[in-house]
Design a protein around this motif. Structure first.
Motif, PDB file in Angstrom:
ATOM      1  N   LEU A 133       0.896  -1.153  -0.117  1.00  0.00           N
ATOM      2  CA  LEU A 133       0.100  -0.002   0.060  1.00  0.00           C
ATOM      3  C   LEU A 133       0.907   1.253   0.000  1.00  0.00           C
ATOM      4  O   LEU A 133       2.101   1.282   0.326  1.00  0.00           O
ATOM      5  CB  LEU A 133      -0.965  -0.066   1.148  1.00  0.00           C
ATOM      6  CG  LEU A 133      -1.870  -1.155   1.426  1.00  0.00           C
ATOM      7  CD1 LEU A 133      -2.638  -1.194   2.685  1.00  0.00           C
ATOM      8  CD2 LEU A 133      -2.770  -1.364   0.102  1.00  0.00           C
ATOM      9  N   THR A 134       0.364   2.471  -0.362  1.00  0.00           N
ATOM     10  CA  THR A 134       1.070   3.749  -0.270  1.00  0.00           C
ATOM     11  C   THR A 134       1.123   3.979   1.119  1.00  0.00           C
ATOM     12  O   THR A 134       0.085   3.736   2.012  1.00  0.00           O
ATOM     13  CB  THR A 134       0.541   4.717  -1.321  1.00  0.00           C
ATOM     14  OG1 THR A 134      -0.939   5.079  -0.742  1.00  0.00           O
ATOM     15  CG2 THR A 134       0.153   4.011  -2.802  1.00  0.00           C
ATOM     16  N   TRP A 135       1.655   5.340   1.260  1.00  0.00           N
ATOM     17  CA  TRP A 135       1.848   5.924   2.701  1.00  0.00           C
ATOM     18  C   TRP A 135       0.808   6.407   2.918  1.00  0.00           C
ATOM     19  O   TRP A 135       0.301   6.533   4.374  1.00  0.00           O
ATOM     20  CB  TRP A 135       2.972   6.872   2.814  1.00  0.00           C
ATOM     21  CG  TRP A 135       3.143   7.632   4.012  1.00  0.00           C
ATOM     22  CD1 TRP A 135       3.134   9.027   3.915  1.00  0.00           C
ATOM     23  CD2 TRP A 135       3.188   7.301   5.441  1.00  0.00           C
ATOM     24  NE1 TRP A 135       2.918   9.300   5.333  1.00  0.00           N
ATOM     25  CE2 TRP A 135       3.232   8.255   6.045  1.00  0.00           C
ATOM     26  CE3 TRP A 135       3.396   5.959   5.946  1.00  0.00           C
ATOM     27  CZ2 TRP A 135       3.357   8.271   7.506  1.00  0.00           C
ATOM     28  CZ3 TRP A 135       3.340   5.820   7.315  1.00  0.00           C
ATOM     29  CH2 TRP A 135       3.235   6.711   8.145  1.00  0.00           C
ATOM     30  N   GLU A 136      -0.135   7.298   2.114  1.00  0.00           N
ATOM     31  CA  GLU A 136      -1.176   7.635   2.395  1.00  0.00           C
ATOM     32  C   GLU A 136      -2.382   6.754   2.849  1.00  0.00           C
ATOM     33  O   GLU A 136      -3.079   6.886   3.667  1.00  0.00           O
ATOM     34  CB  GLU A 136      -1.993   8.452   1.265  1.00  0.00           C
ATOM     35  CG  GLU A 136      -0.838   9.605   0.517  1.00  0.00           C
ATOM     36  CD  GLU A 136      -0.765  10.826   1.982  1.00  0.00           C
ATOM     37  OE1 GLU A 136      -1.966  10.962   2.538  1.00  0.00           O
ATOM     38  OE2 GLU A 136       0.508  11.197   1.870  1.00  0.00           O
ATOM     39  N   GLN A 137      -2.370   5.531   2.282  1.00  0.00           N
ATOM     40  CA  GLN A 137      -3.244   4.647   2.756  1.00  0.00           C
ATOM     41  C   GLN A 137      -2.978   3.962   4.187  1.00  0.00           C
ATOM     42  O   GLN A 137      -3.752   3.930   4.967  1.00  0.00           O
ATOM     43  CB  GLN A 137      -3.425   3.489   1.833  1.00  0.00           C
ATOM     44  CG  GLN A 137      -3.834   3.631   0.436  1.00  0.00           C
ATOM     45  CD  GLN A 137      -3.551   2.640  -0.759  1.00  0.00           C
ATOM     46  OE1 GLN A 137      -2.606   2.118  -0.782  1.00  0.00           O
ATOM     47  NE2 GLN A 137      -4.755   2.307  -1.283  1.00  0.00           N
TER      48      GLN A 137
ATOM     49  N   ARG B   3       6.567  -4.019   5.889  1.00  0.00           N
ATOM     50  CA  ARG B   3       6.270  -5.037   4.925  1.00  0.00           C
ATOM     51  C   ARG B   3       5.288  -4.450   4.001  1.00  0.00           C
ATOM     52  O   ARG B   3       5.080  -4.573   2.840  1.00  0.00           O
ATOM     53  CB  ARG B   3       5.926  -6.159   5.787  1.00  0.00           C
ATOM     54  CG  ARG B   3       4.637  -7.096   4.920  1.00  0.00           C
ATOM     55  CD  ARG B   3       5.237  -7.645   3.707  1.00  0.00           C
ATOM     56  NE  ARG B   3       4.415  -8.559   2.843  1.00  0.00           N
ATOM     57  CZ  ARG B   3       3.695  -8.158   2.071  1.00  0.00           C
ATOM     58  NH1 ARG B   3       3.636  -6.827   1.761  1.00  0.00           N
ATOM     59  NH2 ARG B   3       2.821  -8.782   1.502  1.00  0.00           N
ATOM     60  N   ILE B   4       4.364  -3.572   4.671  1.00  0.00           N
ATOM     61  CA  ILE B   4       3.115  -3.020   3.664  1.00  0.00           C
ATOM     62  C   ILE B   4       3.739  -2.077   2.775  1.00  0.00           C
ATOM     63  O   ILE B   4       3.317  -1.877   1.555  1.00  0.00           O
ATOM     64  CB  ILE B   4       2.069  -2.098   4.581  1.00  0.00           C
ATOM     65  CG1 ILE B   4       1.485  -3.106   5.603  1.00  0.00           C
ATOM     66  CG2 ILE B   4       1.220  -1.612   3.876  1.00  0.00           C
ATOM     67  CD1 ILE B   4       0.684  -2.571   6.661  1.00  0.00           C
ATOM     68  N   LEU B   5       4.727  -0.975   2.986  1.00  0.00           N
ATOM     69  CA  LEU B   5       5.063   0.139   2.155  1.00  0.00           C
ATOM     70  C   LEU B   5       6.165  -0.558   0.971  1.00  0.00           C
ATOM     71  O   LEU B   5       6.082   0.047  -0.116  1.00  0.00           O
ATOM     72  CB  LEU B   5       5.911   1.027   2.918  1.00  0.00           C
ATOM     73  CG  LEU B   5       5.154   1.895   3.873  1.00  0.00           C
ATOM     74  CD1 LEU B   5       5.761   2.918   4.447  1.00  0.00           C
ATOM     75  CD2 LEU B   5       4.180   2.770   2.962  1.00  0.00           C
ATOM     76  N   THR B   6       6.712  -1.838   1.399  1.00  0.00           N
ATOM     77  CA  THR B   6       7.845  -2.086   0.523  1.00  0.00           C
ATOM     78  C   THR B   6       7.481  -3.377  -0.335  1.00  0.00           C
ATOM     79  O   THR B   6       7.976  -3.579  -1.357  1.00  0.00           O
ATOM     80  CB  THR B   6       9.027  -2.485   1.230  1.00  0.00           C
ATOM     81  OG1 THR B   6       8.928  -3.279   2.135  1.00  0.00           O
ATOM     82  CG2 THR B   6       9.942  -1.173   1.830  1.00  0.00           C
ATOM     83  N   GLY B   7       6.564  -4.222   0.372  1.00  0.00           N
ATOM     84  CA  GLY B   7       5.933  -5.362  -0.446  1.00  0.00           C
ATOM     85  C   GLY B   7       6.966  -6.420  -0.013  1.00  0.00           C
ATOM     86  O   GLY B   7       6.730  -7.668  -0.606  1.00  0.00           O
ATOM     87  N   CYS B   8       8.044  -6.316   0.962  1.00  0.00           N
ATOM     88  CA  CYS B   8       9.017  -7.216   1.294  1.00  0.00           C
ATOM     89  C   CYS B   8       9.046  -7.397   2.854  1.00  0.00           C
ATOM     90  O   CYS B   8       8.996  -6.423   3.443  1.00  0.00           O
ATOM     91  CB  CYS B   8      10.537  -6.960   0.836  1.00  0.00           C
ATOM     92  SG  CYS B   8      10.647  -6.448  -0.990  1.00  0.00           S
TER      93      CYS B   8
END
Length: 636
Positions: free
Chosen positions: A162-166, A256-261
């Protein structure tokens, strides 16, 4: 009609007229674990227990139905399987011997924690306890049932990140809730995407509270760790835990949410910390957020962000505008000059220009010529310095500069030959960052066990290990990787990753086969990478399918690198006494004939050369004493 008859025990929804559930595929024919409560069990004359949802070292969670409140709920049963077991009646808990004190201590902690959580029912982003009672020599807690999915499943169905705004909209209420929990003296120790629920309204709820011993090593209970999210201090019972433990887990979830890793496992980072900064994986992440996450994910607890309040400050407080780094753009206030002053300055400049116009024109030409000469001299100086200090070319590599000012290395060496330990040196070939796609950053896997690399990165790469033999390097560890550390790659591409893995020393001693069965000894040889062939033989003193001997004696070295094959002789049947005597007599006759032929050859050699010294031969005496079958095989 009883609710247990009308309700599905898998989802607690009402059954159809034909007795089937159209909401889930649960069936009453599905067996359940005997150590836990059976479906349709009624607790406290109120709660109908359904299927088990999850279990860990503390106990189990079941979906259940409240017959009084007419609603679904979750029943949490205290049952540490290392301290107790289910009685024969399928309900009562029987505590193991010498574990009663520990069982009661942990049960008291379990009850106190849930009593404290029940007082926080006004928190909308927390799954709290509705009821608690003692029954069957244990304690049960009734939790509210939340309609939704775990954050882990939510990310899997939404592009993975997800993006930082989300993230900011989702996590602000959760930060407040977690801060209140910490102020009450409760530490979660298990915050992860599995224990955060995304409701149907798009809100987050925190669940999965357990006693501290479940999420700490060496406490006598089966630990529950979440790889990538468990803090380093939880892997040791000798280190302090506190609010900074949950800060690590929350920062890992946001990472994990911001990078996908998923972040590297903390137990691995203790020995080899190669965590990549978040904005290097995803450049769209603001710098101050990446720095805040890096500080919150520090391995040492004293160097880490200590509280949730400090973490929120680092994430949401942007740097001051006046704190500009060198070379950055700055806003300078414009001073307004009155009109009369501007007119006066304009007229004065015109007079000066008319008076000194010719002189300024000549000075401009001289200035331009001077700059040109200076630029030429500077270019010549740079060229000479480059030629003077340029490193010599090695291994036939040539360097050419592309139009994009990036150096491309062309290597003339042949590829390495790693087949069974033959290795040659190959010049390092830098890789274009866009060759493997974008989305993730390549970590450093050198020095890691290949099994760990295969486990963690097998889903993102097509792994191709090349094995070599070495007396120095440890067996099973990665020596080099084909994709350099820090290069961008796309996990969906399944790029080929070639790693050099040490297969151990080229020669190893042959293990002793005494007392081994065929299956066990061959398994041992497989684990040592020893090639073998099987030969069958009958024996009177070795059991069937047991190993009799090997072609190379135990303790002697076999060269694995050259592909030496070890012959394993296995007993495939018993030999009778008559057969044993016949074999013994034939072997003795062969030995006697061999001695006679050797003596005749020696006499011939003596007569052939007169200059040879006299050789005194002592003919060996063949004893006619009968020899047992076992002695014959031992001597042979």
């Amino acid at each position: 009609m009883e609710p247990s008859v009308k309700l599905c025990m898998g989802c607690m929804n009402e059954l159809d007229a034909d007795g089937r559930c159209h909401h889930c595929s649960y069936s009453d024919d599905i067996p359940h674990l005997q150590s836990y409560l059976a479906p349709k069990t009624v607790l406290d004359n109120r709660y109908v227990v359904g299927k088990m949802l999850s279990y860990n070292g503390e106990g189990a969670s079941y979906i259940c139905y409240d017959m009084v409140g007419k609603c679904k709920c979750v029943c949490r049963e205290y049952m540490p399987d290392t301290l107790c077991e289910r009685d024969a009646d399928g309900l009562s808990i029987k505590v193991n011997k010498d574990c009663l004190a520990k069982y009661k201590t942990f049960m008291s902690e379990f009850a106190d924690m849930n009593k404290l959580l029940s007082k926080m029912r006004n928190l909308d982003h927390l799954v709290t306890a509705k009821d608690m009672f003692a029954e069957n020599n244990t304690t049960y807690v009734i939790l509210e049932y939340i309609e939704g999915v775990s954050l882990k499943k939510f990310l899997q169905s939404n592009t993975g990140f997800l993006t930082w705004e989300q993230v900011k909209k989702l996590f602000v209420p959760l930060f407040t809730t977690l801060n209140i929990i910490h102020n009450s003296g409760i530490i979660h120790r298990g915050i992860s995407p599995e224990n955060i629920i995304v409701t149907t309204d798009g809100e987050l709820k925190l669940t999965g509270f357990c006693i501290s011993s479940i999420r700490t090593s060496n406490t006598g209970m089966m630990p529950e760790f979440y790889s990538g999210y468990t803090a380093p201090e939880q892997y040791s019972s000798l280190q302090w835990q506190g609010t900074w433990t949950d800060v690590y887990a929350v920062a890992a979830v946001i990472y994990r949410i911001l990078t996908g890793c998923m972040p590297l496992d903390a137990n691995t980072r203790i020995h080899n910390d190669t965590l990549v900064e978040a904005n290097r994986i995803n450049p769209r992440i603001p710098r101050h957020i990446s720095d805040a996450l890096t500080k919150a994910l520090a391995v040492r607890g004293e160097e880490r962000t200590q509280t949730v309040t400090e973490l929120v400050s680092g994430l949401f407080e942007q740097p001051s505008r006046m704190e500009h780094s060198k070379g950055s753009t700055q806003t300078i206030p414009i001073q307004h000059v009155p009109r009369e002053e501007r007119q006066r300055r304009y007229e004065a400049e015109n007079k000066i220009e008319q008076r000194y116009g010719q002189k300024k024109k000549g000075s401009r030409v001289a200035t331009i010529v001077g700059f040109c000469v200076l630029a030429v001299l500077l270019a010549i100086g740079i060229y000479l310095m480059t030629q003077l200090f340029a490193p010599p070319e090695e291994n036939g590599s040539t360097v050419s500069k592309s139009s994009s000012s990036e150096y491309v290395y062309v290597d003339s060496e042949e590829e390495d030959d790693y087949e069974y330990g033959t290795t040659t040196t190959q010049a390092t070939k830098p890789v274009d960052d866009t060759e493997f796609g974008m989305g993730s950053i390549m970590p450093n896997v050198v020095g890691m066990l290949y099994s760990e690399v295969e486990k963690k990165m097998g889903g993102e790469f097509t792994l191709k290990p090349k094995y070599y033999y070495s007396e120095v390097d440890e067996r099973g560890y990665v020596k080099s990787q084909s994709i350099p550390e820090g290069v961008d790659y796309d996990p969906a591409r399944k790029n080929e990753l070639v790693v050099d893995v040490c297969a151990g020393p080229p020669s190893i001693p042959v293990p002793d086969c005494s007392g081994y069965s065929k299956k066990d000894y061959l398994s041992l040889l497989d684990s040592l990478n020893i090639k073998y062939s099987i030969s069958n033989e009958k024996s009177s003193y070795v059991e069937v399918d047991m190993v009799i001997r090997t072609s190379i004696p135990a303790g002697s070295y076999i060269n694995i690198e050259k592909g030496e094959v070890l012959t394993v002789v296995v007993c495939n049947g018993k030999i009778s006494v008559t057969q044993s005597a016949t074999v013994t007599q034939s072997a003795m006759q062969s030995a006697t004939q061999s001695v006679t032929e050797t003596q005749a050859w020696s006499d011939t050699q003596t007569e052939w050369s007169d200059t040879q010294p006299v050789i005194t031969d002592t003919e060996p005496v063949v004893t006619e004493q009968p020899q047992t079958d076992e002695g014959f095989y031992n001597n042979w």
